[in-house]
Design a protein around this motif. Structure first.
Motif, short mmCIF file in Angstrom:
data_model
loop_
_atom_site.label_atom_id
_atom_site.label_comp_id
_atom_site.label_asym_id
_atom_site.label_seq_id
_atom_site.Cartn_x
_atom_site.Cartn_y
_atom_site.Cartn_z
N GLU A 18 26.80 9.13 -113.79
CA GLU A 18 26.13 8.52 -114.95
C GLU A 18 25.03 9.43 -115.48
OE1 GLU A 18 24.62 4.85 -113.43
OE2 GLU A 18 26.61 3.93 -113.28
N LEU A 19 24.23 9.95 -114.58
CA LEU A 19 23.14 10.84 -114.99
C LEU A 19 23.67 12.13 -115.59
CD1 LEU A 19 20.76 10.28 -111.96
CD2 LEU A 19 20.38 9.50 -114.31
N HIS A 20 24.74 12.66 -115.00
CA HIS A 20 25.34 13.89 -115.52
C HIS A 20 25.87 13.65 -116.94
CE1 HIS A 20 27.33 17.74 -115.49
NE2 HIS A 20 28.46 17.14 -115.85
N GLU A 21 26.52 12.50 -117.17
CA GLU A 21 27.00 12.17 -118.51
C GLU A 21 25.83 12.05 -119.48
OE1 GLU A 21 29.68 8.84 -118.68
OE2 GLU A 21 30.82 9.58 -116.96
N SER A 22 24.75 11.43 -119.04
CA SER A 22 23.56 11.32 -119.89
C SER A 22 23.02 12.69 -120.24
CB SER A 22 22.47 10.50 -119.20
OG SER A 22 22.85 9.17 -119.06
N ARG A 23 22.93 13.56 -119.24
CA ARG A 23 22.43 14.90 -119.48
C ARG A 23 23.31 15.62 -120.49
NH1 ARG A 23 21.82 19.07 -114.62
NH2 ARG A 23 24.01 18.57 -114.46
N THR A 24 24.62 15.51 -120.34
CA THR A 24 25.55 16.16 -121.26
C THR A 24 25.37 15.61 -122.67
OG1 THR A 24 27.12 16.52 -119.47
CG2 THR A 24 27.99 16.64 -121.71
N ALA A 25 25.27 14.29 -122.80
CA ALA A 25 25.10 13.67 -124.11
C ALA A 25 23.78 14.09 -124.75
CB ALA A 25 25.19 12.15 -123.99
N ILE A 26 22.72 14.07 -123.96
CA ILE A 26 21.40 14.43 -124.48
C ILE A 26 21.38 15.89 -124.90
CG2 ILE A 26 18.97 14.73 -123.87
CD1 ILE A 26 19.38 12.23 -122.01
N THR A 27 21.98 16.75 -124.10
CA THR A 27 22.04 18.17 -124.44
C THR A 27 22.79 18.36 -125.75
OG1 THR A 27 21.98 18.75 -122.10
CG2 THR A 27 22.75 20.45 -123.61
N GLY A 28 23.88 17.63 -125.94
CA GLY A 28 24.62 17.70 -127.20
C GLY A 28 23.79 17.21 -128.37
N MET A 29 23.05 16.12 -128.18
CA MET A 29 22.20 15.61 -129.24
C MET A 29 21.10 16.61 -129.58
SD MET A 29 21.85 11.51 -128.51
CE MET A 29 21.95 11.49 -126.73
N MET A 30 20.57 17.27 -128.54
CA MET A 30 19.54 18.28 -128.79
C MET A 30 20.10 19.43 -129.61
SD MET A 30 17.56 18.39 -125.12
CE MET A 30 16.51 19.75 -125.58
N ARG A 31 21.31 19.86 -129.26
CA ARG A 31 21.94 20.96 -129.99
C ARG A 31 22.16 20.55 -131.46
NH1 ARG A 31 25.83 21.64 -126.73
NH2 ARG A 31 27.21 20.17 -127.74
N ASP A 32 22.65 19.32 -131.66
CA ASP A 32 22.86 18.83 -133.02
C ASP A 32 21.55 18.73 -133.78
OD1 ASP A 32 25.53 18.64 -132.36
OD2 ASP A 32 25.52 16.45 -132.12
N ALA A 33 20.53 18.24 -133.08
CA ALA A 33 19.22 18.11 -133.73
C ALA A 33 18.67 19.47 -134.12
CB ALA A 33 18.25 17.38 -132.80
N GLY A 34 18.90 20.45 -133.25
CA GLY A 34 18.41 21.79 -133.54
C GLY A 34 19.06 22.41 -134.76
N GLN A 35 20.29 22.00 -135.06
CA GLN A 35 21.00 22.55 -136.22
C GLN A 35 20.44 22.02 -137.54
OE1 GLN A 35 25.11 21.71 -135.33
NE2 GLN A 35 25.24 23.31 -133.80
#
Length: 184
Positions: A18-35
């Motif tokens: 669960e935590l790993h999935e959260s980390r992956t999702a958050i990392t993706g959101m951060m990447r999207d936000a950075g764009q």
């Protein structure tokens, strides 16, 4: 003792997932936000950073939960397959099928990726087609070096479908293995 350890490890391993999935999702959101970097996104990026730090701390707390859980499952599996337990034969068959999938699925994924490389048109077409022909040939399929994009698309679509089927089968086999190992 191993039953209690196994159930505790399973619970911790699921939390790790669960935590790993959260980390992956958050990392993706951060990447999207950075764009889309603007004042609003910058504030969101700060929130994501704080949330990611929290998840990272929790991941550190559960430690190698996934590895411990798998180790305990393997121990139980060895014991069951080496005994008169009737589940041992099914576990051996599941293990054999998973080993086959560990070879077939990556080979199909490589062929699919090679097909996408042909369709993307990047790089030397002759080289990308040669890689596609080789990877598809390794699967027992035949494609000629003068293959048209339409044929490549068809092969890639078939490979995608088969990869999805094999992925579902792998998930089903892992679930059945876990079910057998946790029973009784």
């Amino acid at each position: 003792m191993i039953d209690e350890d196994l159930h505790t490890a399973r619970r911790r391993a699921r939390r790790w997932d669960e935590l790993h999935e959260s980390r992956t999702a958050i990392t993706g959101m951060m990447r999207d936000a950075g764009q889309e970097f603007d004042a609003t996104v910058e504030a969101g990026l700060g929130a994501y950073t704080r949330e990611l730090a929290t998840v990272e701390r929790e991941l550190a707390e559960v430690g190698p939960a996934r590895e411990l859980y798998e180790e305990l499952l393997v121990r139980r599996e060895r014991r069951m397959t080496g005994s008169a337990d009737p589940r041992g034969a099914e576990l051996l068959e599941i293990g054999r099928m998973l080993a086959e999938l560990d070879v077939e699925l990556p080979a199909r994924e490589r062929a699919r990726a090679a097909g996408f490389a042909v369709l993307d048109g990047g790089g030397d077409r002759e080289e990308t087609v040669a890689a596609f022909v080789r990877d598809v040939g390794a699967l027992g399929m035949t494609v000629t070096p003068d293959v048209a994009d339409g044929e490549v698309e068809g092969v890639v679509a078939g490979l995608e479908e088969r990869c999805a089927e094999l992925g579902r089968l792998r998930d089903t086999l892992h679930a059945r293995r876990e079910e057998l190992l946790l029973a009784g």
